[in-house]
Design a protein around this motif. Structure first.
Motif, PDB file in Angstrom:
ATOM      1  N   ARG A  43     100.022  -5.369 -19.900  1.00 34.22           N
ATOM      2  CA  ARG A  43     101.351  -5.270 -19.311  1.00 34.22           C
ATOM      3  C   ARG A  43     101.360  -5.870 -17.912  1.00 34.22           C
ATOM      4  NH1 ARG A  43     103.505   0.715 -21.036  1.00 34.22           N
ATOM      5  NH2 ARG A  43     102.900   0.516 -23.215  1.00 34.22           N
ATOM      6  N   ARG A  44     102.543  -6.266 -17.496  1.00 32.47           N
ATOM      7  CA  ARG A  44     102.715  -6.705 -16.110  1.00 32.47           C
ATOM      8  C   ARG A  44     102.293  -5.551 -15.205  1.00 32.47           C
ATOM      9  NH1 ARG A  44     107.938  -8.025 -16.314  1.00 32.47           N
ATOM     10  NH2 ARG A  44     107.417 -10.059 -17.132  1.00 32.47           N
ATOM     11  N   GLY A  45     101.555  -5.840 -14.182  1.00 32.43           N
ATOM     12  CA  GLY A  45     101.075  -4.797 -13.277  1.00 32.43           C
ATOM     13  C   GLY A  45      99.666  -4.319 -13.588  1.00 32.43           C
ATOM     14  N   ASP A  50      95.569  -4.457 -13.857  1.00 31.78           N
ATOM     15  CA  ASP A  50      94.585  -5.050 -12.955  1.00 31.78           C
ATOM     16  C   ASP A  50      93.246  -5.189 -13.676  1.00 31.78           C
ATOM     17  OD1 ASP A  50      93.269  -2.542 -12.820  1.00 31.78           O
ATOM     18  OD2 ASP A  50      94.303  -2.004 -10.977  1.00 31.78           O
ATOM     19  N   ASP A  59      99.912 -17.961 -20.469  1.00 27.90           N
ATOM     20  CA  ASP A  59     100.772 -17.644 -19.332  1.00 27.90           C
ATOM     21  C   ASP A  59     100.329 -16.388 -18.573  1.00 27.90           C
ATOM     22  OD1 ASP A  59     101.534 -15.947 -21.450  1.00 27.90           O
ATOM     23  OD2 ASP A  59     103.610 -15.871 -20.788  1.00 27.90           O
ATOM     24  N   LYS A  60      99.252 -15.735 -19.042  1.00 20.34           N
ATOM     25  CA  LYS A  60      98.732 -14.541 -18.369  1.00 20.34           C
ATOM     26  C   LYS A  60      97.231 -14.680 -18.111  1.00 20.34           C
ATOM     27  CE  LYS A  60     100.989 -10.604 -19.184  1.00 20.34           C
ATOM     28  NZ  LYS A  60     101.273  -9.337 -19.891  1.00 20.34           N
ATOM     29  N   LEU A 117      94.542 -13.194 -14.573  1.00 20.72           N
ATOM     30  CA  LEU A 117      93.844 -11.914 -14.454  1.00 20.72           C
ATOM     31  C   LEU A 117      92.571 -11.903 -15.299  1.00 20.72           C
ATOM     32  CD1 LEU A 117      93.956  -9.112 -13.138  1.00 20.72           C
ATOM     33  CD2 LEU A 117      95.205  -8.322 -15.161  1.00 20.72           C
ATOM     34  N   ALA A 148     107.716  -9.091 -27.841  1.00 22.27           N
ATOM     35  CA  ALA A 148     107.403 -10.022 -26.763  1.00 22.27           C
ATOM     36  C   ALA A 148     106.731 -11.307 -27.238  1.00 22.27           C
ATOM     37  CB  ALA A 148     106.511  -9.345 -25.726  1.00 22.27           C
ATOM     38  N   ARG A 149     105.865 -11.208 -28.250  1.00 23.46           N
ATOM     39  CA  ARG A 149     105.018 -12.342 -28.625  1.00 23.46           C
ATOM     40  C   ARG A 149     105.032 -12.707 -30.108  1.00 23.46           C
ATOM     41  NH1 ARG A 149     102.503 -14.830 -24.068  1.00 23.46           N
ATOM     42  NH2 ARG A 149     102.593 -13.276 -22.431  1.00 23.46           N
ATOM     43  N   MET A 206      97.628   0.284 -20.095  1.00 23.87           N
ATOM     44  CA  MET A 206      98.118  -0.963 -19.489  1.00 23.87           C
ATOM     45  C   MET A 206      97.491  -2.206 -20.108  1.00 23.87           C
ATOM     46  SD  MET A 206     100.409  -0.355 -17.140  1.00 23.87           S
ATOM     47  CE  MET A 206     100.414  -1.740 -16.022  1.00 23.87           C
TER      48      MET A 206
END
Length: 121
Positions: A9-11, A13, A39-40, A43, A78-79, A110
């Motif tokens: 998820r966005r956020g 770590d 696109d992610k 991280l 989402a995907r 997350m």
């Protein structure tokens, strides 16, 4: 090749990615690469650099190819795949890959991680 694929998820770590990987990795051979949606990738690239592993970018089109055994409404929405982590692992491990570990979810929910093995391994 043994690939750990990630969805998150966005956020999220790096600590959450590590937790999901540790859960998936338990009792299995070491991974040789990490993968995430292109696109992610930043991280996961940070984790890969810390581990000394290559990172593989998985395109949106490639995510929709593999059939995943788990189904997440969020991932489908989402995907267009049942599990981003499983689809990333399978796509990155190459044609004929098989899942060694279905997605594992980090304790805070997350991040997810799945592990696939390519046919040449």
């Amino acid at each position: 090749m043994i690939v750990a694929g990630f969805g998150f998820r966005r956020g999220a770590d790096v600590a959450e990615l590590r937790a999901a990987l540790a859960s998936a990795q338990a009792g299995h051979p070491p991974v040789t690469a990490l993968a995430a949606p292109d696109d992610k990738l930043a991280l996961v690239a940070e984790l890969a650099a810390a581990m000394g592993l290559p990172v593989i970018a998985v395109s949106a089109d490639a995510l929709q190819g593999p059939q995943t055994p788990t189904r997440s409404i969020a991932s489908l929405s989402a995907r267009a795949t049942g599990s981003v982590a499983e689809a990333c692992a399978l796509a990155a491990a190459g044609p004929g890959a098989r899942l060694l570990v279905i997605r594992r979810i980090s304790p805070d929910r997350m991040a997810t991680c799945a592990i696939a093995q390519g046919p040449a391994t």
